[in-house]
Motif scaffolding. Structure first.
Motif, mmCIF file in Angstrom:
data_model
loop_
_atom_site.group_PDB
_atom_site.id
_atom_site.type_symbol
_atom_site.label_atom_id
_atom_site.label_comp_id
_atom_site.label_asym_id
_atom_site.label_seq_id
_atom_site.Cartn_x
_atom_site.Cartn_y
_atom_site.Cartn_z
ATOM 1 N N THR A 155 0.837 -1.191 0.000
ATOM 2 C CA THR A 155 0.000 0.000 0.000
ATOM 3 C C THR A 155 0.879 1.250 0.000
ATOM 4 O O THR A 155 2.041 1.203 0.425
ATOM 5 C CB THR A 155 -0.908 0.056 1.242
ATOM 6 O OG1 THR A 155 -0.101 0.048 2.408
ATOM 7 C CG2 THR A 155 -1.857 -1.122 1.271
ATOM 8 N N PRO A 156 0.337 2.374 -0.452
ATOM 9 C CA PRO A 156 1.080 3.631 -0.336
ATOM 10 C C PRO A 156 1.354 3.937 1.139
ATOM 11 O O PRO A 156 0.588 3.526 2.014
ATOM 12 C CB PRO A 156 0.124 4.660 -0.955
ATOM 13 C CG PRO A 156 -0.828 3.873 -1.784
ATOM 14 C CD PRO A 156 -0.970 2.551 -1.120
ATOM 15 N N PRO A 157 2.424 4.658 1.429
ATOM 16 C CA PRO A 157 2.757 4.953 2.826
ATOM 17 C C PRO A 157 1.626 5.596 3.609
ATOM 18 O O PRO A 157 1.452 5.321 4.798
ATOM 19 C CB PRO A 157 3.968 5.891 2.710
ATOM 20 C CG PRO A 157 4.615 5.485 1.417
ATOM 21 C CD PRO A 157 3.476 5.130 0.505
ATOM 22 N N ASP A 158 0.806 6.455 2.959
ATOM 23 C CA ASP A 158 -0.252 7.135 3.702
ATOM 24 C C ASP A 158 -1.431 6.212 4.019
ATOM 25 O O ASP A 158 -2.320 6.591 4.786
ATOM 26 C CB ASP A 158 -0.734 8.378 2.944
ATOM 27 C CG ASP A 158 -1.336 8.055 1.581
ATOM 28 O OD1 ASP A 158 -1.199 6.908 1.104
ATOM 29 O OD2 ASP A 158 -1.944 8.958 0.981
ATOM 30 N N GLN A 159 -1.445 4.998 3.461
ATOM 31 C CA GLN A 159 -2.482 4.022 3.793
ATOM 32 C C GLN A 159 -1.936 2.845 4.600
ATOM 33 O O GLN A 159 -2.669 1.921 4.920
ATOM 34 C CB GLN A 159 -3.129 3.479 2.508
ATOM 35 C CG GLN A 159 -3.972 4.491 1.753
ATOM 36 C CD GLN A 159 -4.628 3.853 0.537
ATOM 37 O OE1 GLN A 159 -3.968 3.550 -0.458
ATOM 38 N NE2 GLN A 159 -5.921 3.651 0.615
ATOM 39 N N PHE A 160 -0.666 2.899 4.936
ATOM 40 C CA PHE A 160 -0.029 1.789 5.635
ATOM 41 C C PHE A 160 -0.315 1.851 7.127
ATOM 42 O O PHE A 160 -0.120 2.890 7.767
ATOM 43 C CB PHE A 160 1.480 1.823 5.395
ATOM 44 C CG PHE A 160 2.236 0.752 6.116
ATOM 45 C CD1 PHE A 160 2.077 -0.570 5.776
ATOM 46 C CD2 PHE A 160 3.100 1.074 7.155
ATOM 47 C CE1 PHE A 160 2.773 -1.569 6.430
ATOM 48 C CE2 PHE A 160 3.808 0.088 7.817
ATOM 49 C CZ PHE A 160 3.638 -1.239 7.454
ATOM 50 N N HIS A 171 1.983 -7.278 4.930
ATOM 51 C CA HIS A 171 1.548 -5.948 4.529
ATOM 52 C C HIS A 171 2.738 -5.005 4.614
ATOM 53 O O HIS A 171 3.381 -4.914 5.664
ATOM 54 C CB HIS A 171 0.421 -5.496 5.469
ATOM 55 C CG HIS A 171 -0.104 -4.126 5.178
ATOM 56 N ND1 HIS A 171 -0.511 -3.261 6.160
ATOM 57 C CD2 HIS A 171 -0.292 -3.472 4.007
ATOM 58 C CE1 HIS A 171 -0.922 -2.143 5.624
ATOM 59 N NE2 HIS A 171 -0.802 -2.244 4.320
ATOM 60 N N ARG A 172 3.048 -4.340 3.523
ATOM 61 C CA ARG A 172 4.189 -3.433 3.492
ATOM 62 C C ARG A 172 3.801 -2.121 2.794
ATOM 63 O O ARG A 172 2.952 -2.107 1.903
ATOM 64 C CB ARG A 172 5.366 -4.056 2.734
ATOM 65 C CG ARG A 172 5.913 -5.324 3.356
ATOM 66 C CD ARG A 172 6.698 -5.044 4.619
ATOM 67 N NE ARG A 172 7.310 -6.244 5.150
ATOM 68 C CZ ARG A 172 6.732 -7.064 6.018
ATOM 69 N NH1 ARG A 172 5.508 -6.814 6.453
ATOM 70 N NH2 ARG A 172 7.367 -8.138 6.462
ATOM 71 N N ALA A 173 4.467 -1.056 3.213
ATOM 72 C CA ALA A 173 4.339 0.209 2.497
ATOM 73 C C ALA A 173 5.303 0.212 1.329
ATOM 74 O O ALA A 173 6.423 -0.297 1.440
ATOM 75 C CB ALA A 173 4.652 1.382 3.431
ATOM 76 N N ARG A 175 6.998 2.874 -1.260
ATOM 77 C CA ARG A 175 7.231 4.261 -1.656
ATOM 78 C C ARG A 175 7.533 4.318 -3.150
ATOM 79 O O ARG A 175 8.311 3.530 -3.672
ATOM 80 C CB ARG A 175 8.404 4.824 -0.853
ATOM 81 C CG ARG A 175 8.846 6.216 -1.260
ATOM 82 C CD ARG A 175 9.975 6.712 -0.362
ATOM 83 N NE ARG A 175 11.077 5.763 -0.256
ATOM 84 C CZ ARG A 175 12.053 5.628 -1.153
ATOM 85 N NH1 ARG A 175 12.045 6.362 -2.263
ATOM 86 N NH2 ARG A 175 13.033 4.757 -0.963
#
Length: 200
Positions: A155-160, A171-173, A175
């Motif tokens: 997921t994008p960092p702002d949804q992590f 589950h990983r962010a 970038r």
């Protein structure tokens, strides 16, 4: 000296874009194409396609030219490479239909296997990445009951959410480079696949 056993027999992209397939090929020297490699897929669409064994992945009457891309009305899949303009459908459909039929057979063979697989999916646009990832994991379990798999869900960092822990899912962010490039950040991807056990 003994050679460590690889954690996975295969690493397979589930989209949502071309980026996972590109990085899997780059880092793992994978040459065999999979059906979700080079198309844009929506979160719910990829689940439905897995549930029906990808048997209606490319249907002529389901395709429309929308917002500059050929799309599946049923699943939202965008075929950017196969049909570069609105007039290319008739000229190119038969050849791509045969190719996707072969890729569908390859996918169904994978679902019948008892291999260790890392599936890699970039989150698309649904509001709840955790629920979306769990739905995808459950669809894979139902479709491939003999598979020993992990879903690497990005997921994008702002949804992590670092507190999220779900069985069968890593589950990983992820970038993205700035300015954005479709290939992604090579260094980020190397870390992602190494941490997931796909790279030694």
């Amino acid at each position: 000296m003994t050679t460590p056993t690889p954690r996975f027999d295969r690493v397979v992209s589930l989209g949502c874009s071309c980026q996972p397939a590109y990085q899997i090929r780059r880092l793992l020297n994978v040459e065999e194409a999979q059906i979700f490699d080079w198309v844009i897929t929506e979160d719910r669409g990829v689940v439905h396609l897995i549930e029906n064994g990808t048997r209606d992945f490319l249907v002529r009457d389901d395709l429309r030219w929308i917002d500059g891309a050929m799309r599946s009305l049923r699943y939202g899949t965008r075929f950017l490479h196969e049909f570069p303009d609105e007039g290319s459908l008739e000229a190119r459909f038969d050849a791509h239909s045969e190719r996707f039929a072969a890729l569908g057979e390859r996918w169904r063979a994978l679902m019948e296997a008892d291999e260790r697989v890392l599936f890699v999916r970039k989150h698309a646009w649904d509001d709840d990445p955790q629920a979306t990832a769990e739905t995808l994991r459950d669809a894979l379990r139902a479709a491939g009951p003999r598979l020993d798999f992990t879903l690497l869900y990005l997921t994008p960092p702002d949804q992590f959410d670092p507190s999220w822990r779900t069985e069968g899912i890593e589950h990983r962010a992820v970038r993205q480079p700035e300015p954005y490039t479709w290939k992604g950040d090579d260094t980020v991807w190397e870390t992602l696949l190494r941490d997931a056990g796909a790279l030694s």
